[in-house]
Design a protein around this motif. Structure first.
Motif, PDB file in Angstrom:
ATOM      1  N   TYR A 521       0.867  -1.182   0.000  1.00 33.01           N
ATOM      2  CA  TYR A 521       0.000   0.000   0.000  1.00 33.01           C
ATOM      3  C   TYR A 521       0.901   1.230   0.000  1.00 33.01           C
ATOM      4  CZ  TYR A 521      -3.294   3.519   1.714  1.00 33.01           C
ATOM      5  OH  TYR A 521      -4.071   4.651   1.866  1.00 33.01           O
ATOM      6  N   VAL A 522       0.713   2.118  -0.979  1.00 33.47           N
ATOM      7  CA  VAL A 522       1.611   3.261  -1.163  1.00 33.47           C
ATOM      8  C   VAL A 522       0.843   4.569  -1.037  1.00 33.47           C
ATOM      9  CG1 VAL A 522       3.233   4.395  -2.723  1.00 33.47           C
ATOM     10  CG2 VAL A 522       3.009   1.911  -2.772  1.00 33.47           C
ATOM     11  N   GLU A 523       1.461   5.531  -0.351  1.00 33.28           N
ATOM     12  CA  GLU A 523       0.915   6.890  -0.308  1.00 33.28           C
ATOM     13  C   GLU A 523       2.045   7.902  -0.435  1.00 33.28           C
ATOM     14  OE1 GLU A 523      -3.031   7.007   2.456  1.00 33.28           O
ATOM     15  OE2 GLU A 523      -1.125   6.840   3.506  1.00 33.28           O
ATOM     16  N   THR A 524       1.730   9.034  -1.044  1.00 37.29           N
ATOM     17  CA  THR A 524       2.621  10.191  -0.961  1.00 37.29           C
ATOM     18  C   THR A 524       1.954  11.242  -0.100  1.00 37.29           C
ATOM     19  OG1 THR A 524       1.673  11.158  -2.958  1.00 37.29           O
ATOM     20  CG2 THR A 524       3.629   9.818  -3.238  1.00 37.29           C
ATOM     21  N   MET A 541       2.154   2.579  -8.880  1.00 41.43           N
ATOM     22  CA  MET A 541       1.567   1.512  -9.688  1.00 41.43           C
ATOM     23  C   MET A 541       1.989   1.647 -11.149  1.00 41.43           C
ATOM     24  SD  MET A 541      -2.294   1.300  -8.162  1.00 41.43           S
ATOM     25  CE  MET A 541      -2.633   0.666  -6.532  1.00 41.43           C
ATOM     26  N   GLU A 542       1.980   2.906 -11.639  1.00 43.28           N
ATOM     27  CA  GLU A 542       2.354   3.142 -13.021  1.00 43.28           C
ATOM     28  C   GLU A 542       3.834   2.849 -13.237  1.00 43.28           C
ATOM     29  OE1 GLU A 542       1.144   7.148 -13.620  1.00 43.28           O
ATOM     30  OE2 GLU A 542      -0.988   6.664 -13.648  1.00 43.28           O
ATOM     31  N   ALA A 543       4.634   2.983 -12.168  1.00 39.88           N
ATOM     32  CA  ALA A 543       6.068   2.747 -12.292  1.00 39.88           C
ATOM     33  C   ALA A 543       6.406   1.265 -12.227  1.00 39.88           C
ATOM     34  CB  ALA A 543       6.804   3.481 -11.178  1.00 39.88           C
ATOM     35  N   THR A 635      13.899  12.354  -6.978  1.00 39.49           N
ATOM     36  CA  THR A 635      14.077  11.167  -7.816  1.00 39.49           C
ATOM     37  C   THR A 635      12.721  10.762  -8.362  1.00 39.49           C
ATOM     38  OG1 THR A 635      15.156   9.002  -7.938  1.00 39.49           O
ATOM     39  CG2 THR A 635      13.828   9.440  -5.974  1.00 39.49           C
ATOM     40  N   THR A 636      12.672   9.635  -9.070  1.00 42.96           N
ATOM     41  CA  THR A 636      11.426   9.186  -9.695  1.00 42.96           C
ATOM     42  C   THR A 636      10.874   7.960  -8.977  1.00 42.96           C
ATOM     43  OG1 THR A 636      12.618   7.748 -11.232  1.00 42.96           O
ATOM     44  CG2 THR A 636      12.179  10.026 -11.945  1.00 42.96           C
ATOM     45  N   PRO A 637       9.572   7.692  -9.129  1.00 44.92           N
ATOM     46  CA  PRO A 637       9.002   6.465  -8.563  1.00 44.92           C
ATOM     47  C   PRO A 637       9.686   5.213  -9.103  1.00 44.92           C
ATOM     48  CG  PRO A 637       7.258   7.982  -9.190  1.00 44.92           C
ATOM     49  CD  PRO A 637       8.530   8.558  -9.720  1.00 44.92           C
ATOM     50  N   GLU A 638      10.036   5.217 -10.393  1.00 50.03           N
ATOM     51  CA  GLU A 638      10.705   4.058 -10.990  1.00 50.03           C
ATOM     52  C   GLU A 638      12.028   3.774 -10.281  1.00 50.03           C
ATOM     53  OE1 GLU A 638       8.138   5.989 -14.119  1.00 50.03           O
ATOM     54  OE2 GLU A 638       9.601   6.670 -12.649  1.00 50.03           O
ATOM     55  N   ASP A 642      12.908   0.481  -7.940  1.00 51.67           N
ATOM     56  CA  ASP A 642      14.052  -0.379  -8.265  1.00 51.67           C
ATOM     57  C   ASP A 642      14.920  -0.629  -7.040  1.00 51.67           C
ATOM     58  OD1 ASP A 642      13.360  -0.761 -10.885  1.00 51.67           O
ATOM     59  OD2 ASP A 642      14.974   0.461 -11.734  1.00 51.67           O
ATOM     60  N   VAL A 643      15.107   0.398  -6.214  1.00 52.02           N
ATOM     61  CA  VAL A 643      15.942   0.255  -5.024  1.00 52.02           C
ATOM     62  C   VAL A 643      15.221  -0.559  -3.955  1.00 52.02           C
ATOM     63  CG1 VAL A 643      17.010   1.520  -3.116  1.00 52.02           C
ATOM     64  CG2 VAL A 643      17.297   2.330  -5.467  1.00 52.02           C
ATOM     65  N   ILE A 644      13.957  -0.276  -3.735  1.00 50.33           N
ATOM     66  CA  ILE A 644      13.215  -0.973  -2.679  1.00 50.33           C
ATOM     67  C   ILE A 644      13.085  -2.462  -2.976  1.00 50.33           C
ATOM     68  CG2 ILE A 644      10.893  -1.216  -1.690  1.00 50.33           C
ATOM     69  CD1 ILE A 644      10.702   1.819  -1.644  1.00 50.33           C
TER      70      ILE A 644
END
Length: 694
Positions: A521-524, A541-543, A635-638, A642-644
């Motif tokens: 579950y993600v929030e900004t 989700m789009e990333a 930075t970007t969501p993508e 990638d890091v997470i």
């Protein structure tokens, strides 16, 4: 290069006086001289000349632009001569009015896409804006930028004010900027001396949640790299040089030839609203970064492929009293309670040694030092004594925007004419924030300053333009600008930097990277008025590409939550009240974040434009359910995903220390970096950062 007849005449005289020599010797001598002359000529390479109205003239088999339309080749039109020789010749031809106008720089608007759109095809966005609208709200009431704009047309500023230095603050497409540049240069070329313009910009190649008109532009069509703090966090000097070189190519293609950048200031005061424009708190490291930035943008020396840099804010603006900013009266004092004034000079010395074209003093006045308590643009002991004489800087000193009429700290009682006099005698060469040179003309005509100060300033400014090649060709290819700016080859390199800039600060029980099949579950959560709506999960989700995790829309479904917290600290929102860098004071809903942490294991991701205090959401009570903490710096969501998920091994290191509490912030010494503050100051330390691979 002299004509062939002149060379023969010179040779004849030489041999006549040389007495006894046979005719054969004379002929051999003549042949040798002419051969040397041909060799000399062949060392010149005809540059590409760009012209709209100036005619081309041919001399010695080369072409030149007849900028003053007199049908002959003047020294300043002769690209074979040095920039110094050309500058001296043009200076002698300029009127006092032209010199005064040449020493002013201010914002200049293209028409802009919104105006073009509502004109229903009558105008293009790249049109020169002949009817700029002044914002009538008073300056200092959250309207610093509106107060900068004067009701003047582009034509008036070129023809009547003789301005040739302009700041572009709009974020239009590369093609629009290129077209606008060409129209502006065409107007300048049509003037009697044909003196071309130079366009300056603040940074426009960074992702930033704190961008404000007047300080920086959030990357759009220009390739999006991490923020300056993020570049620093990569700890990769070669990558930083690559960033600067790639960005240089984009700016060059669009016609922007000068940068009001970069900030060599140190982020020693966590409350300062401009920390995000710095490269961190360590003077030695920042000096190394600055060297790479200067060489990447300018090259090892300034030339026709350079973007000239204006390094700022000398002698360092990061130690404002209480973290206040000197755009405002309540933030005018620069203090040094730790006695570290000279630490701030290290990055500037690196910039000077690397050849930076210009340096910008800040508005602040020094408090409690050996220097006069006046703003640095007026401070002769600092500008001439320290910067020129001790540090060896010989380039342009460009004031920050508005010290003559608005940020007049320490010289409030002086008239405008007296302020000009004091700034010029202190060493300032070009005044930012004014267009109309009438006041400077009065200062000159009344004999208030020695004319050599004016001439020396104009010479410095002219030399920069000649060195950049603007007099030969200021025009750019619009199609090439569109193809170059934001191209895939630049974005691929930036993508690596965006990932390398992310810092992993906590990984409890080696929970990370997130395993395949995890429901997330993600929030900004952002400061009000800054970007995307809070609570959105769509960005991640789009990333998602091929990360083998599942995004869910409710906490009840989730195995894990990600809370990406993006506070901001805009300089122009200041009202003089004490500054806090706690999340709740920046409009972040800490109650909601704590609720999420209490419900499901959580990864906290903090976007650091300042060294935020996060004890409201990360403390002894709830640390057990926070499985990871990451720092981002634009930075970007993508990149984050990638890091997470472990597709990219985290490598970043913190560019500054973060205070453990508000009390630690209040007790900090404004000029002392966090790693030298008292024990117990930091929650996350300077240079801290984990990785998955040992």
């Amino acid at each position: 290069m002299k004509s062939i007849n002149a060379l023969i005449r010179k040779t004849s005289i030489r041999f006549d006086v040389g007495a006894v020599a046979s005719s054969t010797s004379v002929l051999l001598g003549l042949a040798t001289f002419l051969l040397a002359s041909c060799t000399e000529k062949s060392s010149f390479v005809q540059p590409k000349l760009g012209t709209r109205s100036a005619q081309l003239i041919e001399v010695d088999g080369f072409q030149f632009k007849d900028l003053n339309k007199n049908g002959t080749l003047d020294k300043y039109e002769d690209w074979r001569l040095t920039p110094e020789e050309r500058s001296l010749d043009l200076l002698a031809k300029m009127s006092v009015e032209e010199k005064a106008g040449f020493m002013a720089i201010n914002s200049l608007s293209m028409l802009g896409s919104r105006k073009a759109k509502i004109s229903e095809g009558k105008y293009q966005a790249s049109d020169l804006d002949e009817g700029q609208v002044k914002d009538d709200r008073p300056a200092g009431a959250g309207n610093f930028i509106g107060a900068m704009n004067e009701v003047t047309s582009t034509t008036q500023r070129i023809k009547e004010f003789h301005n040739r230095h302009f700041i572009l603050r709009l974020n239009e497409s590369a093609g629009v900027i290129a077209e606008w540049n060409n129209k502006l240069q065409e107007l300048c070329e049509s003037e009697p001396l044909g003196i071309l313009a130079i366009i300056t910009s603040n940074p426009r190649n960074h992702i930033s949640s704190n961008a404000s008109v007047g300080t920086a532009l959030n990357a759009s069509v220009f390739t999006a790299w991490p923020g300056e703090l993020g570049l620093s966090a990569t700890r990769d000097l070669a990558l930083i040089r690559e960033f600067a070189s790639d960005s240089r190519q984009e700016w060059l293609a669009a016609g922007i030839r000068k940068g009001y950048m970069y900030m060599a200031d140190l982020s020693t005061e966590p409350r300062w609203s401009r920390v995000d424009g710095t490269f961190g708190e360590n003077p030695e490291w920042v000096a190394q970064v600055i060297k790479e930035i200067v060489i990447g943008f300018q090259g090892t020396k300034l030339d026709t492929n350079s973007i000239a840099l204006t390094m700022k804010h000398f002698p360092g603006g990061g130690s404002g009293k209480g973290g206040q900013d000197s755009h405002f009266d309540w933030g005018k004092e620069q203090v040094y309670p730790g006695g570290r004034f000279y630490d701030n000079l290290l990055p500037f010395q690196a910039a000077i040694d690397a050849g930076t074209s210009a340096i910008m003093p800040y508005y602040s006045l020094p408090k409690g030092t050996e220097f006069e308590e006046v703003g640095y643009s007026y401070n002769k002991a600092v500008i001439t004594g320290v910067l020129r004489e001790k540090m060896g800087f010989s380039g342009i000193i460009n004031t920050d925007t508005g010290p003559i009429t608005r940020m007049v700290w320490g010289v409030e009682d002086l008239s405008i004419h007296e302020r000009y006099k004091k700034a010029l005698e202190a060493g300032s060469n070009i005044i930012s924030g004014v267009s109309d040179p009438a006041d400077l003309l009065e200062v000159i005509n009344k004999g208030m300053v020695d004319m050599s100060l004016i001439d020396n300033s104009v010479l410095l400014l002219l030399k920069e333009k000649f060195t950049l090649g603007l007099f030969e060709n200021p025009y750019v290819d619009v199609a090439a600008a569109e193809a170059t700016v934001g191209s895939d080859r630049f974005r691929e390199k930036a993508a690596v930097a965006l990932r390398k800039s992310i810092v992993m600060l906590r990984n409890e029980n080696s929970t990370l990277p997130v395993k395949a099949g995890t429901k997330i579950y993600v929030e900004t959560l952002q400061s009000p008025g800054r970007g995307e709506e809070e609570g959105s999960t769509n960005f991640m989700m789009e990333a998602d590409g091929n990360h083998e995790v599942e995004f869910v829309t409710t906490l009840a479904e989730a195995d894990l939550a990600i809370q990406w917290i993006i506070p901001s600290n805009s300089v122009f929102n200041s009202d003089g009240a004490p500054i806090s860098v706690s999340l709740s004071k920046k409009g972040i809903d800490v109650g909601h974040i704590k609720e999420v942490i209490g419900t499901v294991p959580t990864i906290l991701v903090i976007d650091y434009t300042n060294p935020w205090v996060i004890d409201e959401i990360y403390n002894d009570t709830n640390k057990g359910n926070v499985v990871g903490v990451f720092a981002t710096f634009g930075t970007t969501p993508e990149a984050l995903l990638d890091v997470i998920t472990g597709k990219f091994n985290p490598a970043g290191k913190m560019p500054f220390s973060t205070p453990v509490s508000d009390e630690a912030v209040e007790n900090n010494l404004e000029d002392v970096p966090g790693y030298l503050e008292a024990d117990g100051y930091a929650l996350f330390n300077y240079d801290e950062g984990l990785s998955y691979k040992k």
